[in-house]
Write a protein that holds these residues in place. Structure first.
Motif, PDB file in Angstrom:
ATOM      1  N   GLY A 105     -15.219   5.916  -1.233  1.00 28.46           N
ATOM      2  CA  GLY A 105     -14.365   5.345  -2.633  1.00 28.46           C
ATOM      3  C   GLY A 105     -13.879   6.977  -3.047  1.00 28.46           C
ATOM      4  N   CYS A 106     -13.279   7.536  -1.764  1.00 29.03           N
ATOM      5  CA  CYS A 106     -12.357   8.510  -1.622  1.00 29.03           C
ATOM      6  C   CYS A 106     -10.937   7.466  -2.347  1.00 29.03           C
ATOM      7  N   PRO A 107     -10.556   8.066  -3.733  1.00 31.61           N
ATOM      8  CA  PRO A 107      -9.252   7.113  -3.229  1.00 31.61           C
ATOM      9  C   PRO A 107      -7.816   7.181  -2.531  1.00 31.61           C
ATOM     10  N   ALA A 108      -8.060   8.592  -1.961  1.00 28.42           N
ATOM     11  CA  ALA A 108      -6.732   9.033  -1.501  1.00 28.42           C
ATOM     12  C   ALA A 108      -6.288   8.243   0.660  1.00 28.42           C
ATOM     13  N   MET A 109      -8.534   7.654   0.581  1.00 22.74           N
ATOM     14  CA  MET A 109      -8.153   6.893   1.671  1.00 22.74           C
ATOM     15  C   MET A 109      -6.995   5.523   1.220  1.00 22.74           C
ATOM     16  N   ASN A 110      -7.120   4.727   0.009  1.00 26.52           N
ATOM     17  CA  ASN A 110      -5.983   4.070   0.354  1.00 26.52           C
ATOM     18  C   ASN A 110      -4.081   3.878   0.266  1.00 26.52           C
ATOM     19  N   THR A 111      -3.940   5.486  -0.462  1.00 27.22           N
ATOM     20  CA  THR A 111      -2.746   6.783  -0.415  1.00 27.22           C
ATOM     21  C   THR A 111      -2.381   6.158   1.281  1.00 27.22           C
ATOM     22  N   ILE A 112      -3.641   6.917   1.796  1.00 28.24           N
ATOM     23  CA  ILE A 112      -3.331   7.122   3.321  1.00 28.24           C
ATOM     24  C   ILE A 112      -3.462   5.814   3.972  1.00 28.24           C
ATOM     25  N   GLU A 113      -4.120   4.870   3.962  1.00 30.42           N
ATOM     26  CA  GLU A 113      -3.692   3.242   4.346  1.00 30.42           C
ATOM     27  C   GLU A 113      -2.626   2.544   4.519  1.00 30.42           C
ATOM     28  N   GLN A 114      -1.712   2.710   3.264  1.00 32.59           N
ATOM     29  CA  GLN A 114      -0.520   2.813   2.612  1.00 32.59           C
ATOM     30  C   GLN A 114       0.885   2.905   3.727  1.00 32.59           C
ATOM     31  N   ASP A 115       0.628   4.822   3.722  1.00 38.01           N
ATOM     32  CA  ASP A 115       1.468   5.712   3.982  1.00 38.01           C
ATOM     33  C   ASP A 115       1.404   5.440   5.795  1.00 38.01           C
ATOM     34  N   ILE A 116       0.314   4.403   6.163  1.00 37.71           N
ATOM     35  CA  ILE A 116       0.027   4.693   7.604  1.00 37.71           C
ATOM     36  C   ILE A 116       1.475   3.000   7.995  1.00 37.71           C
ATOM     37  N   ARG A 117       1.003   2.344   6.837  1.00 32.62           N
ATOM     38  CA  ARG A 117       2.010   1.358   7.072  1.00 32.62           C
ATOM     39  C   ARG A 117       3.070   1.516   7.453  1.00 32.62           C
ATOM     40  N   ALA A 118       3.216   1.690   5.936  1.00 33.65           N
ATOM     41  CA  ALA A 118       4.711   2.524   6.072  1.00 33.65           C
ATOM     42  C   ALA A 118       5.326   2.994   6.684  1.00 33.65           C
ATOM     43  N   ILE A 119       4.994   4.356   7.182  1.00 37.48           N
ATOM     44  CA  ILE A 119       5.576   4.694   8.487  1.00 37.48           C
ATOM     45  C   ILE A 119       5.717   3.952   9.919  1.00 37.48           C
ATOM     46  N   LEU A 120       5.127   3.233  10.462  1.00 37.19           N
ATOM     47  CA  LEU A 120       5.050   2.243  11.459  1.00 37.19           C
ATOM     48  C   LEU A 120       5.822   0.849  11.046  1.00 37.19           C
ATOM     49  N   ALA A 121       6.099   1.014  10.005  1.00 40.92           N
ATOM     50  CA  ALA A 121       6.689  -0.207   9.526  1.00 40.92           C
ATOM     51  C   ALA A 121       8.357  -0.127  10.535  1.00 40.92           C
ATOM     52  N   SER A 122       8.320   1.363  10.190  1.00 36.64           N
ATOM     53  CA  SER A 122       9.784   1.288  10.347  1.00 36.64           C
ATOM     54  C   SER A 122      10.367   1.262  12.633  1.00 36.64           C
ATOM     55  N   THR A 123       8.709   0.344  13.070  1.00 42.45           N
ATOM     56  CA  THR A 123       8.792   0.572  14.349  1.00 42.45           C
ATOM     57  C   THR A 123       8.760  -1.043  14.757  1.00 42.45           C
ATOM     58  N   GLY A 124       9.353  -1.827  13.902  1.00 45.87           N
ATOM     59  CA  GLY A 124       9.384  -3.211  13.080  1.00 45.87           C
ATOM     60  C   GLY A 124       8.408  -4.008  13.883  1.00 45.87           C
ATOM     61  N   CYS A 125       7.252  -3.555  14.483  1.00 53.22           N
ATOM     62  CA  CYS A 125       6.079  -3.917  14.742  1.00 53.22           C
ATOM     63  C   CYS A 125       4.882  -4.387  13.373  1.00 53.22           C
ATOM     64  N   ALA A 126       4.091  -5.291  13.680  1.00 57.06           N
ATOM     65  CA  ALA A 126       2.993  -6.060  12.718  1.00 57.06           C
ATOM     66  C   ALA A 126       2.533  -5.028  12.980  1.00 57.06           C
ATOM     67  N   VAL A 127       1.774  -4.629  11.319  1.00 54.50           N
ATOM     68  CA  VAL A 127       0.706  -3.274  11.723  1.00 54.50           C
ATOM     69  C   VAL A 127      -0.689  -4.217  10.646  1.00 54.50           C
ATOM     70  N   GLU A 128      -1.990  -3.414  12.416  1.00 49.44           N
ATOM     71  CA  GLU A 128      -2.964  -3.882  11.218  1.00 49.44           C
ATOM     72  C   GLU A 128      -3.436  -3.104  11.209  1.00 49.44           C
ATOM     73  N   ILE A 129      -4.263  -3.229  10.032  1.00 54.16           N
ATOM     74  CA  ILE A 129      -5.095  -1.661   9.591  1.00 54.16           C
ATOM     75  C   ILE A 129      -6.761  -2.547  10.146  1.00 54.16           C
ATOM     76  N   ASP A 130      -7.628  -1.915  10.855  1.00 49.02           N
ATOM     77  CA  ASP A 130      -8.455  -2.158  10.535  1.00 49.02           C
ATOM     78  C   ASP A 130     -10.266  -0.697  10.002  1.00 49.02           C
ATOM     79  N   THR A 131     -10.563  -0.852   9.112  1.00 49.83           N
ATOM     80  CA  THR A 131     -11.574  -0.095   8.683  1.00 49.83           C
ATOM     81  C   THR A 131     -12.638  -0.102   9.113  1.00 49.83           C
ATOM     82  N   VAL A 132     -13.298   1.166  10.007  1.00 50.82           N
ATOM     83  CA  VAL A 132     -15.047   0.785  10.246  1.00 50.82           C
ATOM     84  C   VAL A 132     -15.578   1.879   9.996  1.00 50.82           C
TER      85      VAL A 132
END
Ligand SMILES: [Zn+2]
Length: 163
Positions: A53-80
């Motif tokens: 429930g820490c709202p920071a996690m949504n931001t972190i997930e978006q930031d990971i997607r944004a930065i990895l998008a620069s690789t041109g690869c598809a990005v999947e994030i599995d939350t466990v």
């Protein structure tokens, strides 16, 4: 032709993703990245949230997607969610950065067990290392932190709560 990223390249990108609440800590310092799976054209990240429930996690997930998008690869994030994230997963380098930033890092587990037994934790002031500190508020600047006051240097500081 699909580019295959190396683990080191992915790691270098992840090291540029910071915790929005403690902006000196990277996701690597926090220990929330539990796995990096690299396949041609696809990067799969396994992420364990810190405080649920820490709202920071949504931001972190978006930031990971944004930065990895620069690789041109598809990005999947599995939350466990299991095993649950523990403040013990914060790296030693991360603890050092928190102290420099003026936040007392969470106690390691031996201390938190003592706390579970009912003893008050001894929290070291990040400014002067004094242990003459007292709890002012269970909630500091965010719900993940408690506010303390140092009786020696008279400065208030945040303590990152252990879980
Ligand atoms: Zn102090």
């Amino acid at each position: 032709m699909v580019a295959i990223q190396t683990r080191a390249e992915i790691q270098a990108l992840l090291d540029q993703v910071f915790d929005p609440e403690i902006p000196v800590l990277t996701v690597t310092d926090l220990g929330v990245i539990r796995g990096v799976d690299i396949q041609p054209g696809l990067i799969r990240i396994t992420l364990t949230p810190t405080y649920s429930g820490c709202p920071a996690m949504n931001t972190i997930e978006q930031d990971i997607r944004a930065i990895l998008a620069s690789t041109g690869c598809a990005v999947e994030i599995d939350t466990v969610y299991a095993p649950a994230w523990s403040s013990d997963w914060i790296s030693d380098a991360g603890r050092e950065k928190m102290r420099d930033y003026g936040i007392a890092p969470p106690e390691k587990d031996t201390h938190s067990k003592k706390v579970l037994m009912g003893a008050d934790p001894t929290i070291e002031c990040p400014h002067c290392q004094s242990t003459q500190t007292k709890l002012i508020s269970e909630f500091g600047s965010t719900a993940c932190k408690a506010m303390y006051h140092c009786d020696d240097c008279l400065q208030p500081f945040d303590y990152f709560k252990c879980i």
